[in-house]
Design a protein around this motif. Structure first.
Motif, PDB file in Angstrom:
ATOM      1  N   LEU A  90     -17.725  -3.217 -34.739  1.00 20.55           N
ATOM      2  CA  LEU A  90     -19.190  -3.430 -35.611  1.00 20.55           C
ATOM      3  C   LEU A  90     -18.609  -3.357 -37.052  1.00 20.55           C
ATOM      4  O   LEU A  90     -19.316  -4.391 -37.764  1.00 20.55           O
ATOM      5  CB  LEU A  90     -20.085  -2.301 -35.295  1.00 20.55           C
ATOM      6  CG  LEU A  90     -20.822  -2.121 -33.939  1.00 20.55           C
ATOM      7  CD1 LEU A  90     -21.513  -1.004 -33.848  1.00 20.55           C
ATOM      8  CD2 LEU A  90     -21.628  -3.312 -33.767  1.00 20.55           C
ATOM      9  N   GLY A  91     -18.073  -2.461 -37.862  1.00 23.80           N
ATOM     10  CA  GLY A  91     -17.771  -2.576 -39.034  1.00 23.80           C
ATOM     11  C   GLY A  91     -16.759  -3.688 -39.530  1.00 23.80           C
ATOM     12  O   GLY A  91     -17.063  -4.145 -40.600  1.00 23.80           O
ATOM     13  N   ARG A  92     -15.598  -3.971 -38.787  1.00 26.68           N
ATOM     14  CA  ARG A  92     -14.564  -4.798 -39.187  1.00 26.68           C
ATOM     15  C   ARG A  92     -14.921  -6.173 -39.168  1.00 26.68           C
ATOM     16  O   ARG A  92     -14.686  -7.029 -39.747  1.00 26.68           O
ATOM     17  CB  ARG A  92     -13.297  -4.384 -38.440  1.00 26.68           C
ATOM     18  CG  ARG A  92     -12.693  -3.143 -38.781  1.00 26.68           C
ATOM     19  CD  ARG A  92     -12.232  -3.343 -40.410  1.00 26.68           C
ATOM     20  NE  ARG A  92     -11.584  -2.034 -40.562  1.00 26.68           N
ATOM     21  CZ  ARG A  92     -11.288  -1.631 -41.801  1.00 26.68           C
ATOM     22  NH1 ARG A  92     -11.844  -2.147 -42.971  1.00 26.68           N
ATOM     23  NH2 ARG A  92     -10.634  -0.491 -42.405  1.00 26.68           N
ATOM     24  N   SER A 164     -31.607  -8.454 -36.037  1.00 25.14           N
ATOM     25  CA  SER A 164     -31.927  -7.566 -37.067  1.00 25.14           C
ATOM     26  C   SER A 164     -32.197  -8.391 -38.449  1.00 25.14           C
ATOM     27  O   SER A 164     -31.565  -9.305 -38.841  1.00 25.14           O
ATOM     28  CB  SER A 164     -30.769  -7.009 -37.713  1.00 25.14           C
ATOM     29  OG  SER A 164     -30.936  -5.859 -38.739  1.00 25.14           O
ATOM     30  N   ASP A 165     -33.439  -8.141 -39.133  1.00 26.04           N
ATOM     31  CA  ASP A 165     -33.870  -8.639 -40.296  1.00 26.04           C
ATOM     32  C   ASP A 165     -33.014  -8.413 -41.509  1.00 26.04           C
ATOM     33  O   ASP A 165     -32.898  -8.806 -42.398  1.00 26.04           O
ATOM     34  CB  ASP A 165     -35.135  -8.613 -40.509  1.00 26.04           C
ATOM     35  CG  ASP A 165     -36.222  -8.910 -39.532  1.00 26.04           C
ATOM     36  OD1 ASP A 165     -35.793  -9.768 -38.959  1.00 26.04           O
ATOM     37  OD2 ASP A 165     -37.370  -8.098 -39.247  1.00 26.04           O
ATOM     38  N   SER A 166     -32.279  -7.259 -41.221  1.00 27.30           N
ATOM     39  CA  SER A 166     -31.574  -6.628 -42.463  1.00 27.30           C
ATOM     40  C   SER A 166     -30.298  -6.264 -41.860  1.00 27.30           C
ATOM     41  O   SER A 166     -29.974  -5.912 -40.878  1.00 27.30           O
ATOM     42  CB  SER A 166     -32.231  -5.803 -43.550  1.00 27.30           C
ATOM     43  OG  SER A 166     -32.545  -4.844 -42.644  1.00 27.30           O
ATOM     44  N   GLU A 167     -29.310  -5.949 -42.792  1.00 26.94           N
ATOM     45  CA  GLU A 167     -27.762  -5.228 -42.552  1.00 26.94           C
ATOM     46  C   GLU A 167     -28.268  -3.869 -41.741  1.00 26.94           C
ATOM     47  O   GLU A 167     -28.925  -3.124 -42.412  1.00 26.94           O
ATOM     48  CB  GLU A 167     -27.106  -5.226 -43.810  1.00 26.94           C
ATOM     49  CG  GLU A 167     -25.561  -4.704 -43.354  1.00 26.94           C
ATOM     50  CD  GLU A 167     -24.920  -4.728 -44.635  1.00 26.94           C
ATOM     51  OE1 GLU A 167     -24.079  -3.609 -44.807  1.00 26.94           O
ATOM     52  OE2 GLU A 167     -24.794  -5.680 -45.243  1.00 26.94           O
ATOM     53  N   LEU A 168     -27.482  -3.747 -40.819  1.00 28.63           N
ATOM     54  CA  LEU A 168     -27.687  -2.657 -39.902  1.00 28.63           C
ATOM     55  C   LEU A 168     -26.942  -1.269 -40.752  1.00 28.63           C
ATOM     56  O   LEU A 168     -25.930  -1.570 -41.281  1.00 28.63           O
ATOM     57  CB  LEU A 168     -26.967  -2.831 -38.551  1.00 28.63           C
ATOM     58  CG  LEU A 168     -27.442  -3.671 -37.637  1.00 28.63           C
ATOM     59  CD1 LEU A 168     -26.759  -3.669 -36.309  1.00 28.63           C
ATOM     60  CD2 LEU A 168     -29.025  -3.411 -37.572  1.00 28.63           C
ATOM     61  N   SER A 169     -27.758  -0.411 -40.942  1.00 32.36           N
ATOM     62  CA  SER A 169     -26.977   0.886 -41.525  1.00 32.36           C
ATOM     63  C   SER A 169     -26.224   1.404 -40.759  1.00 32.36           C
ATOM     64  O   SER A 169     -25.850   1.193 -39.498  1.00 32.36           O
ATOM     65  CB  SER A 169     -28.321   1.758 -41.988  1.00 32.36           C
ATOM     66  OG  SER A 169     -28.837   2.379 -40.722  1.00 32.36           O
ATOM     67  N   SER A 170     -25.234   2.519 -41.357  1.00 36.03           N
ATOM     68  CA  SER A 170     -24.400   3.395 -40.696  1.00 36.03           C
ATOM     69  C   SER A 170     -24.872   4.007 -39.596  1.00 36.03           C
ATOM     70  O   SER A 170     -24.411   4.026 -38.418  1.00 36.03           O
ATOM     71  CB  SER A 170     -23.694   4.414 -41.563  1.00 36.03           C
ATOM     72  OG  SER A 170     -22.871   4.906 -41.014  1.00 36.03           O
ATOM     73  N   THR A 171     -25.911   4.754 -39.601  1.00 38.78           N
ATOM     74  CA  THR A 171     -26.828   5.303 -38.564  1.00 38.78           C
ATOM     75  C   THR A 171     -27.078   4.272 -37.236  1.00 38.78           C
ATOM     76  O   THR A 171     -26.811   4.652 -36.251  1.00 38.78           O
ATOM     77  CB  THR A 171     -28.032   6.024 -39.021  1.00 38.78           C
ATOM     78  OG1 THR A 171     -27.902   6.931 -40.236  1.00 38.78           O
ATOM     79  CG2 THR A 171     -28.941   6.820 -37.940  1.00 38.78           C
ATOM     80  N   HIS A 173     -25.418   1.563 -36.733  1.00 42.54           N
ATOM     81  CA  HIS A 173     -24.407   1.486 -36.036  1.00 42.54           C
ATOM     82  C   HIS A 173     -23.782   2.594 -35.074  1.00 42.54           C
ATOM     83  O   HIS A 173     -23.631   1.856 -33.871  1.00 42.54           O
ATOM     84  CB  HIS A 173     -23.287   1.223 -37.321  1.00 42.54           C
ATOM     85  CG  HIS A 173     -22.898   0.030 -37.776  1.00 42.54           C
ATOM     86  ND1 HIS A 173     -22.110  -0.371 -38.473  1.00 42.54           N
ATOM     87  CD2 HIS A 173     -23.882  -1.015 -38.047  1.00 42.54           C
ATOM     88  CE1 HIS A 173     -21.883  -1.472 -38.908  1.00 42.54           C
ATOM     89  NE2 HIS A 173     -23.318  -2.151 -38.679  1.00 42.54           N
ATOM     90  N   GLN A 174     -23.940   3.862 -35.515  1.00 45.32           N
ATOM     91  CA  GLN A 174     -24.036   4.838 -34.781  1.00 45.32           C
ATOM     92  C   GLN A 174     -24.653   4.736 -33.328  1.00 45.32           C
ATOM     93  O   GLN A 174     -24.291   4.983 -32.147  1.00 45.32           O
ATOM     94  CB  GLN A 174     -24.011   6.187 -35.378  1.00 45.32           C
ATOM     95  CG  GLN A 174     -23.256   6.463 -36.414  1.00 45.32           C
ATOM     96  CD  GLN A 174     -21.748   6.905 -36.173  1.00 45.32           C
ATOM     97  OE1 GLN A 174     -21.631   7.275 -34.723  1.00 45.32           O
ATOM     98  NE2 GLN A 174     -20.893   7.012 -36.928  1.00 45.32           N
TER      99      GLN A 174
END
Length: 293
Positions: A90-92, A164-171, A173-174
């Protein structure tokens, strides 16, 4: 003052690519985001395409580094390692929309083919890592179904980012990673059930997961050459009647090559006509080499 490195430029570019898209991001913007003037950019990369290749290579390097470190965490349960691998993906990769870049680059030249090839290799590498972690989590018996599970997992991730309308947050992602692991649990349990016979869609021998040395499949090569030929015919100056005739022949060639059983004689005849046009000779030569005719 901190010296700017090529990695600094790559991370600046990634930020812009994920926000604006590859096509809409200029070298000027990348240079400014990196804290340099445009002229300095070319000391590191000869073009935006070369930068993108460097970006994909760095992401693959970081992906492998993260996965290796995760593998060394022997105290973690296998299911938790799988969840963390999903987080790494998800992050990379997906956060930066690397998987989408190939569709935004005009694939008509050798540099662009290299970009598409590099993205394919990155996705193949990620798939292989997921399969390894799935086997660790559910046992060797999941091997035959692992590629189907990977296909479902990637589809869920891509759709989550797309919706998603905006970038997913870290939470978020979890939460998404835990949700995907739960779905993976259900898929694995169902596929390993002795009471149900499951159809395997994406096995190891399918074109989607060929060995990395052969990932640039014949089908993909043919598609890119045909795409280039179409672009050439639309760009060069020809008499309208001649252009229409060549476009019709190219369309027939595309149709012939899409058939399950290709008629070699028909393909040869169509290529013989098209290669009379100097602008198409090189592409016709490439197709003959790919098709081995």
């Amino acid at each position: 003052m901190k010296k700017i490195t090529s990695d600094d430029i790559i991370f600046a570019a990634l930020s812009l690519f994920s926000e604006k898209g590859y096509d809409a991001t200029s070298v000027d913007e990348i240079a400014r985001e990196s804290g340099m003037v445009k002229a300095s950019f070319y000391k590191y990369f000869q073009s935006k395409e070369e930068l993108l290749l460097g970006t994909i290579a760095l992401i693959e390097k970081l992906l492998n580094k993260d996965a290796k470190e995760l593998n060394l965490k022997h105290q973690l349960p296998a299911r938790e390692k799988l969840r963390q691998l999903y987080l790494i993906a998800l992050g990379r990769i997906y956060k930066n929309r690397i998987h989408l870049l190939v569709y935004s680059v005009p694939l008509i030249g050798s540099k662009e083919e290299k970009i598409a090839h590099a993205i394919d290799r990155l996705e193949h590498n990620l798939s292989s890592l997921m399969v390894d972690f799935l086997i660790d989590a559910y046992g060797e018996s999941i091997h035959d179904y692992a590629y189907d599970i990977v296909f479902v997992v990637k589809s869920m991730i891509i759709n989550s980012f797309r919706m998603s309308d905006s970038e997913l947050s870290s939470t978020e992602h979890q939460t998404l990673a835990e949700f995907i692991v739960s779905i993976t649990d259900m898929l694995a349990q169902g596929m390993l059930s002795p009471d149900v016979q499951h159809q395997i869609m994406w096995g190891l021998d399918s074109g989607l997961y060929e060995d990395s040395d052969h990932i640039w499949t014949k089908g993909r090569q043919i598609a890119y050459v045909l795409q280039h030929m179409d672009a050439v015919l639309k760009q060069i100056e020809l008499d309208e009647a001649i252009q229409n005739e060549h476009m019709q022949i190219l369309s027939r060639l595309q149709g012939e090559l899409s058939e399950q059983n290709v008629e070699t004689a028909h393909v040869k005849a169509l290529l013989l006509f098209l290669e009379q046009l100097p602008a198409l000779q090189e592409d016709c030569k490439k197709l003959k080499a790919i098709l081995e005719i």
